[in-house]
Design an enzyme around this catalytic site. Sequence first.
Site, mmCIF file in Angstrom:
data_model
loop_
_atom_site.group_PDB
_atom_site.id
_atom_site.type_symbol
_atom_site.label_atom_id
_atom_site.label_comp_id
_atom_site.label_asym_id
_atom_site.label_seq_id
_atom_site.Cartn_x
_atom_site.Cartn_y
_atom_site.Cartn_z
ATOM 1 N N GLU A 30 -7.940 -5.091 -0.629
ATOM 2 C CA GLU A 30 -8.423 -5.896 -1.749
ATOM 3 C C GLU A 30 -8.357 -7.396 -1.485
ATOM 4 O O GLU A 30 -9.092 -8.173 -2.091
ATOM 5 C CB GLU A 30 -7.610 -5.586 -3.022
ATOM 6 C CG GLU A 30 -7.492 -4.121 -3.364
ATOM 7 C CD GLU A 30 -8.797 -3.510 -3.810
ATOM 8 O OE1 GLU A 30 -9.859 -4.078 -3.512
ATOM 9 O OE2 GLU A 30 -8.744 -2.456 -4.454
ATOM 10 N N HIS A 56 0.848 -1.191 0.000
ATOM 11 C CA HIS A 56 0.000 0.000 0.000
ATOM 12 C C HIS A 56 0.878 1.233 0.000
ATOM 13 O O HIS A 56 1.962 1.225 0.583
ATOM 14 C CB HIS A 56 -0.911 0.011 1.237
ATOM 15 C CG HIS A 56 -2.071 0.939 1.097
ATOM 16 N ND1 HIS A 56 -2.020 2.260 1.466
ATOM 17 C CD2 HIS A 56 -3.318 0.731 0.594
ATOM 18 C CE1 HIS A 56 -3.180 2.822 1.202
ATOM 19 N NE2 HIS A 56 -3.992 1.927 0.665
#
Length: 378
Positions: A311, A253
């Site tokens: 996700e 991320h």
Amino acid sequence: MSEHRSFRPGLEDVVVAETALSWVDGEGGRLVVRGYPIESLAGHRFEAMCGLLWDGALPTPPRAEEIRRGLGDGRAEAFVELARSTAALDAADAMESLRAGVAALYGRPEPFERTSCRLVGAIAVWLAAWHRRRLGLPPVAPDARRSHADDTLRMLAGTPAPPAFVRGLDAYLVTVAEHGMNASTFTARVVASTRSDAVSAVVAALGSLKGPLHGGAPGPVLDMLDAIGSEERAAAWLSAELAAGRRIMGLGHRVYRVRDPRARVLETALAALEAEGVASRYLALARAVERAAVAALDAHRPERRLRTNVEFYTAVLLDALGIPRALFTPVFAAGRSAGWLAHVAEERAVDRLIRPRQRYVGPLPEDAGGGRPLAAVG
Ligand code: COA
């Protein structure tokens, strides 16, 4: 020629806006939306999250009902409006179809919230119609009396979904509705800063969300779990991917240096589903693959803490809800659109054109010094 200014691609760590909408604490692994930790919001309906984002406070029961009706009317209006652009339903990719479908909505002289409800409604209507078209089935007209999550599932399947599924989808939509200055939100704000309309901002944001580094990751997460197949194969499969220079989907991320807090929220939603008898076929494998992937990434990039992002469990949860993987990104858009529109409203209030600078590294004409400039800003 302007002076050299430091530059890193990707606008990393550059502050581009002030917002009262959310705080993403990358080191502490916290997501706070208008003062509330995301964990405390996941039990709410999507309508309540819209109220929180759009009004600044969790809605009272009458206000929540007003938003529910607004979204219901939005779906109904979108269903009529979208009927004129059904050719776009034939697109092979759901996000391409969604982008084209939403682009067919018109801006109207109406209150901002009405347009917002039409846009959020259109995304749900369109993704369901696209799915059914692929199955050779006609679209299901929205039922404006139902909640947004409930009706989205009904428009997909053609029959009402059990309450556990509705709660699961609500938890997902709430969890992903808002998340700081991610690429699609930034895109929406750039469009809004030109005083363009909300439909254009959402269409642009959809294009941004579509990319595999942003909202396009959950489908490939499920592909990865299928390719790995069993816990014993995880370490070898992941090492081979990294050795081939490929990224592991659902990990890493830009902001979080620890596990994405939304991963835990989605796992909790999966546990709630399981307690109601809806077991995920992927959850056990996903947990094993997550452990193996973190270990593999720690070995691969010891200086960079690459951890699970939203996700990863999005894929597992949406699959458990019976949503096909081709729709994962459109369903993400269904939730995130509420956040995009809150940012559009915030950006409108700022009313300052977003127009950054660049560093020119091409050749210069002779009268400007000739040769190749190292750092011409302009
Ligand atoms: N698998 C393998 N390597 C990864 C990785 C992953 N999931 N995530 C990051 N890296 C690598 C990058 O390739 C980069 O290597 P490089 O310096 O050799 O180019 C390095 O780790 C540092 O990356 P970082 O700066 O932390 O990431 P980023 O901010 O550039 O990218 C993502 C963030 C999300 C785009 C990235 O982690 C990624 O592509 N993840 C997979 C896709 C995904 O899950 N997207 C959904 C995001 S919510």
